[in-house]
Design a protein around this motif. Sequence first.
Motif, PDB file in Angstrom:
ATOM      1  N   LYS A 583     -20.450 -69.913  32.364  1.00 17.91           N
ATOM      2  CA  LYS A 583     -20.151 -68.491  32.509  1.00 17.91           C
ATOM      3  C   LYS A 583     -21.240 -67.799  33.344  1.00 17.91           C
ATOM      4  O   LYS A 583     -20.946 -66.979  34.216  1.00 17.91           O
ATOM      5  CB  LYS A 583     -20.052 -67.833  31.124  1.00 17.91           C
ATOM      6  CG  LYS A 583     -19.582 -66.375  31.158  1.00 17.91           C
ATOM      7  CD  LYS A 583     -19.695 -65.710  29.795  1.00 17.91           C
ATOM      8  CE  LYS A 583     -18.755 -66.297  28.784  1.00 17.91           C
ATOM      9  NZ  LYS A 583     -18.766 -65.507  27.501  1.00 17.91           N
ATOM     10  N   LEU A 584     -22.496 -68.177  33.092  1.00 17.24           N
ATOM     11  CA  LEU A 584     -23.604 -67.610  33.860  1.00 17.24           C
ATOM     12  C   LEU A 584     -23.511 -68.036  35.322  1.00 17.24           C
ATOM     13  O   LEU A 584     -23.726 -67.228  36.232  1.00 17.24           O
ATOM     14  CB  LEU A 584     -24.941 -68.067  33.269  1.00 17.24           C
ATOM     15  CG  LEU A 584     -26.200 -67.453  33.892  1.00 17.24           C
ATOM     16  CD1 LEU A 584     -26.267 -65.957  33.596  1.00 17.24           C
ATOM     17  CD2 LEU A 584     -27.455 -68.150  33.358  1.00 17.24           C
ATOM     18  N   GLY A 585     -23.192 -69.303  35.546  1.00 13.06           N
ATOM     19  CA  GLY A 585     -23.048 -69.786  36.910  1.00 13.06           C
ATOM     20  C   GLY A 585     -21.979 -69.024  37.675  1.00 13.06           C
ATOM     21  O   GLY A 585     -22.163 -68.688  38.856  1.00 13.06           O
ATOM     22  N   ALA A 586     -20.876 -68.724  37.014  1.00 12.98           N
ATOM     23  CA  ALA A 586     -19.798 -67.978  37.666  1.00 12.98           C
ATOM     24  C   ALA A 586     -20.243 -66.556  38.009  1.00 12.98           C
ATOM     25  O   ALA A 586     -19.891 -66.021  39.073  1.00 12.98           O
ATOM     26  CB  ALA A 586     -18.566 -67.948  36.766  1.00 12.98           C
ATOM     27  N   GLN A 587     -21.005 -65.949  37.121  1.00 12.34           N
ATOM     28  CA  GLN A 587     -21.518 -64.603  37.401  1.00 12.34           C
ATOM     29  C   GLN A 587     -22.348 -64.589  38.679  1.00 12.34           C
ATOM     30  O   GLN A 587     -22.145 -63.764  39.573  1.00 12.34           O
ATOM     31  CB  GLN A 587     -22.385 -64.108  36.241  1.00 12.34           C
ATOM     32  CG  GLN A 587     -21.641 -63.581  35.041  1.00 12.34           C
ATOM     33  CD  GLN A 587     -22.597 -62.934  34.036  1.00 12.34           C
ATOM     34  OE1 GLN A 587     -23.767 -62.704  34.316  1.00 12.34           O
ATOM     35  NE2 GLN A 587     -22.087 -62.640  32.847  1.00 12.34           N
ATOM     36  N   TYR A 588     -23.290 -65.513  38.780  1.00 12.95           N
ATOM     37  CA  TYR A 588     -24.195 -65.515  39.923  1.00 12.95           C
ATOM     38  C   TYR A 588     -23.499 -65.961  41.203  1.00 12.95           C
ATOM     39  O   TYR A 588     -23.842 -65.502  42.294  1.00 12.95           O
ATOM     40  CB  TYR A 588     -25.422 -66.379  39.634  1.00 12.95           C
ATOM     41  CG  TYR A 588     -26.486 -65.628  38.860  1.00 12.95           C
ATOM     42  CD1 TYR A 588     -27.564 -65.045  39.510  1.00 12.95           C
ATOM     43  CD2 TYR A 588     -26.392 -65.481  37.485  1.00 12.95           C
ATOM     44  CE1 TYR A 588     -28.537 -64.341  38.808  1.00 12.95           C
ATOM     45  CE2 TYR A 588     -27.346 -64.778  36.769  1.00 12.95           C
ATOM     46  CZ  TYR A 588     -28.418 -64.210  37.433  1.00 12.95           C
ATOM     47  OH  TYR A 588     -29.360 -63.503  36.734  1.00 12.95           O
ATOM     48  N   SER A 589     -22.525 -66.838  41.084  1.00 14.03           N
ATOM     49  CA  SER A 589     -21.807 -67.287  42.277  1.00 14.03           C
ATOM     50  C   SER A 589     -20.978 -66.170  42.902  1.00 14.03           C
ATOM     51  O   SER A 589     -20.554 -66.279  44.058  1.00 14.03           O
ATOM     52  CB  SER A 589     -20.910 -68.479  41.937  1.00 14.03           C
ATOM     53  OG  SER A 589     -21.690 -69.628  41.648  1.00 14.03           O
ATOM     54  N   ALA A 590     -20.753 -65.110  42.164  1.00 12.70           N
ATOM     55  CA  ALA A 590     -20.005 -63.964  42.699  1.00 12.70           C
ATOM     56  C   ALA A 590     -20.903 -63.016  43.493  1.00 12.70           C
ATOM     57  O   ALA A 590     -20.403 -62.156  44.224  1.00 12.70           O
ATOM     58  CB  ALA A 590     -19.327 -63.205  41.560  1.00 12.70           C
ATOM     59  N   PHE A 591     -22.212 -63.168  43.361  1.00 11.71           N
ATOM     60  CA  PHE A 591     -23.132 -62.277  44.077  1.00 11.71           C
ATOM     61  C   PHE A 591     -23.189 -62.664  45.556  1.00 11.71           C
ATOM     62  O   PHE A 591     -23.307 -63.841  45.896  1.00 11.71           O
ATOM     63  CB  PHE A 591     -24.535 -62.349  43.476  1.00 11.71           C
ATOM     64  CG  PHE A 591     -24.621 -61.883  42.043  1.00 11.71           C
ATOM     65  CD1 PHE A 591     -23.805 -60.869  41.568  1.00 11.71           C
ATOM     66  CD2 PHE A 591     -25.535 -62.457  41.169  1.00 11.71           C
ATOM     67  CE1 PHE A 591     -23.883 -60.444  40.247  1.00 11.71           C
ATOM     68  CE2 PHE A 591     -25.635 -62.042  39.854  1.00 11.71           C
ATOM     69  CZ  PHE A 591     -24.798 -61.026  39.387  1.00 11.71           C
ATOM     70  N   GLU A 592     -23.140 -61.662  46.433  1.00 11.19           N
ATOM     71  CA  GLU A 592     -23.105 -61.900  47.876  1.00 11.19           C
ATOM     72  C   GLU A 592     -24.143 -61.004  48.554  1.00 11.19           C
ATOM     73  O   GLU A 592     -23.836 -59.895  48.985  1.00 11.19           O
ATOM     74  CB  GLU A 592     -21.703 -61.622  48.424  1.00 11.19           C
ATOM     75  CG  GLU A 592     -21.492 -62.085  49.849  1.00 11.19           C
ATOM     76  CD  GLU A 592     -20.022 -61.974  50.267  1.00 11.19           C
ATOM     77  OE1 GLU A 592     -19.680 -62.485  51.338  1.00 11.19           O
ATOM     78  OE2 GLU A 592     -19.226 -61.383  49.500  1.00 11.19           O
ATOM     79  N   PRO A 593     -25.380 -61.464  48.663  1.00  6.92           N
ATOM     80  CA  PRO A 593     -26.434 -60.618  49.224  1.00  6.92           C
ATOM     81  C   PRO A 593     -26.226 -60.255  50.685  1.00  6.92           C
ATOM     82  O   PRO A 593     -26.672 -59.202  51.140  1.00  6.92           O
ATOM     83  CB  PRO A 593     -27.699 -61.458  49.048  1.00  6.92           C
ATOM     84  CG  PRO A 593     -27.230 -62.861  48.856  1.00  6.92           C
ATOM     85  CD  PRO A 593     -25.901 -62.760  48.191  1.00  6.92           C
ATOM     86  N   LEU A 594     -25.541 -61.121  51.442  1.00  8.80           N
ATOM     87  CA  LEU A 594     -25.191 -60.852  52.829  1.00  8.80           C
ATOM     88  C   LEU A 594     -23.755 -61.318  53.044  1.00  8.80           C
ATOM     89  O   LEU A 594     -23.295 -62.233  52.354  1.00  8.80           O
ATOM     90  CB  LEU A 594     -26.121 -61.611  53.780  1.00  8.80           C
ATOM     91  CG  LEU A 594     -27.591 -61.177  53.813  1.00  8.80           C
ATOM     92  CD1 LEU A 594     -28.405 -62.190  54.618  1.00  8.80           C
ATOM     93  CD2 LEU A 594     -27.749 -59.779  54.386  1.00  8.80           C
ATOM     94  N   PRO A 595     -23.035 -60.712  53.964  1.00  8.98           N
ATOM     95  CA  PRO A 595     -21.647 -61.136  54.192  1.00  8.98           C
ATOM     96  C   PRO A 595     -21.548 -62.641  54.454  1.00  8.98           C
ATOM     97  O   PRO A 595     -22.207 -63.180  55.343  1.00  8.98           O
ATOM     98  CB  PRO A 595     -21.244 -60.329  55.437  1.00  8.98           C
ATOM     99  CG  PRO A 595     -22.111 -59.110  55.394  1.00  8.98           C
ATOM    100  CD  PRO A 595     -23.423 -59.577  54.830  1.00  8.98           C
TER     101      PRO A 595
END
Length: 709
Positions: A583-595
């Motif tokens: 669940k934590l991995g999915a949260q962070y994989s959704a973050f997009e610091p740059l396009p």
Amino acid sequence: MKQVWFAAAAMAALSLSAFGAQAREDHDHACLDAACTTQALFDMIDAPAAGGGEPASLESPHYGTWGFDVAGMDRSVKPGDDFYKFASGTWDANATIPSDRVRFGNFDKLAVLSEARTKAIITEAADSRSTDPDTVKIGAAYHAFMDEALAEKLDAKPIAAELDGVRKVKTKDDFTALMGKSPTTGYASVMGVYIQADLKAPTRYAVYANNGGLGLPDRDYYLKPDFAAKKTAYEAYVAQLLTLVGWDKPADNAKAIVAFETQLAEASWTRAERRDRDKTYNPMTLAQLQALTPGYDWKRYLASSELPQIDRVIVTTNTAFPKVAKIYADTPLDTLKAWQAFKVADGAAPMLSKRFVDASFEFRNKTLSGQPEQKPRWKRGVATVNDQLGEAVGRVYVARYFPPESKAKMVDLVGNVRAALKVRLDNLSWMSPETKAQAQDKLAKFTVKIGYPDTWRDYSKLTIKADDAYGNALRSAAFDWRHDVERLNGPVDKKEWGMTPQTVNAYYNSANNEIVFPAAILQAPFFDPDADPAVNYGGIGGVIGHEISHGFDDQGRKSDGEGVLRDWWTAEDAAKFKVQADKLGAQYSAFEPLPGAKVNGQLTMGENIGDMGGLAFALEAYHASLGGKPAPVIDGFTGDQRVYLGWAQVWRAKQRDDSLRQQVVSDPHSPAYYRVNGTIRNQAGWYKAYDVQPGDKLYVAPADRVDIW
């Protein structure tokens, strides 16, 4: 054993063994900041002063009146919408990244201080008439690097012997033997060995084998369209260096070299795969290893490496080995020789004449990471000396800048955070009594190292010359390798440190089950004896908790209290852990610091769990420190609010886009912004402290929050 996070400093972008850097990066330690990867730590140690070419003040920094920079906040931002900007938005809007850096923040600010202090130590040694052996060597190492006139005069001569050795190779087996010299020379290897504690018998050292050979930061740079321009620039850089050393057909060879490395990249494991300790522990006999890699003469390779006769190797990326062996067998010898010539030149370039230095900077720093300007030579010289004689410099650093009372206070803080985890383990609702008992046993057996080693490194066998910068780098690498080889059949040195005291970082070592905090990180904004205790708990308390948490993250949890890699979990508890981790991995994989550049939740899993646990432990340790008394309110902030502000202040950082793109594909640490916002949105205490409600942008419903430790 010189670890990867400072092994590369003298070489600017690569360690002398291109194979070894990748190998150790994956398997040694979990550390706090992105600085534990090769290039990133070079930036950290070689951090510039904000004012440009001159060193910063030697005085420790202070923040505000109670340890927090209130002026750096942006109170127009709701804490529940963007806590990073609430805590640091004004700072972020006004801060600039110095032109000779790719990142700047509070880690870097302390690295500036450490750089300035070590510069003073090193230049004093260089100007000294002392006969102390270490002082003489420090001075000689600095003089050698700073002698730009000699570098210009010598040009490519320092690497002539190694290039000549490549030219003389007549057969593939001879080339394999040449690669075997990579631990003691400037040669590189596509498959090779390194030495560290045996993860299933951590009182003894073992020989590990891994594959390497890549010249770009990660396999993605070869395989993903996003990095096509960087790959094209790399081919031009390869051709440029081959031209500089007078290699035949530089353009054609560069094209063949990049094609060869692209094949190696295709065969290589991803970084997420390479951090899985269950999959990377594959002991084999030498005969089994040879059978796995037909055509790759391990007997000749090992004979050249100076290892004694061995009969057991722990293979890490085992399924890649036969693929790499086939690629190696199918690649023309002339291409391999050109590849090796490039590797020698690339590794040595920062210590050669200006044309090599400039070529290396333009590609490795400017093109790959977006760094606009080369660091002044003195900064590169300081980094080089810290690399080659780190503990000799560190011994003086500690005497000058690390008072005994700082160590005593850290001992208390570690004890308090450790006690908080002990209570949390007792109260975990999802873990069975059997697993809890094992976890408590592991926690009780943690070793804590603070400030500096009890026994300093003996450099008496290391030869440093005042007129041989490249030779010093070679001898330093060989010195470290031979140090490892000499003790291969002896017990693991549990007192050894993997970082110097002047390093602004911290780490957890699973084989030793230890947490380590160098002296240089033990100052504001992490730790200030004059600051509000809540800010200290959010800063250094969170760091302490982070490192302790690594013993219980998705990989650290696989080793027990003695450091042995074994499964001490019940199947049910392991399954529950995995649900939360995924669940934590999915949260962070959704973050997009740059396009188009997203965080890799699997690669960053261990560090994200470390942040989550560390901050939670720090908050509870702060509560316990109050002794039942209410926390004071300061500037309108409650104690809990100040703990979270202390955490956010630590992670202030601005970063250039190219560097950030490189980090998300190659570094196990999430970008600084998400180490604040990604962490606090799962913390029940943060919701309570700042009255975060549904509708706020960072709000996560209770059922969707991750709560492991």
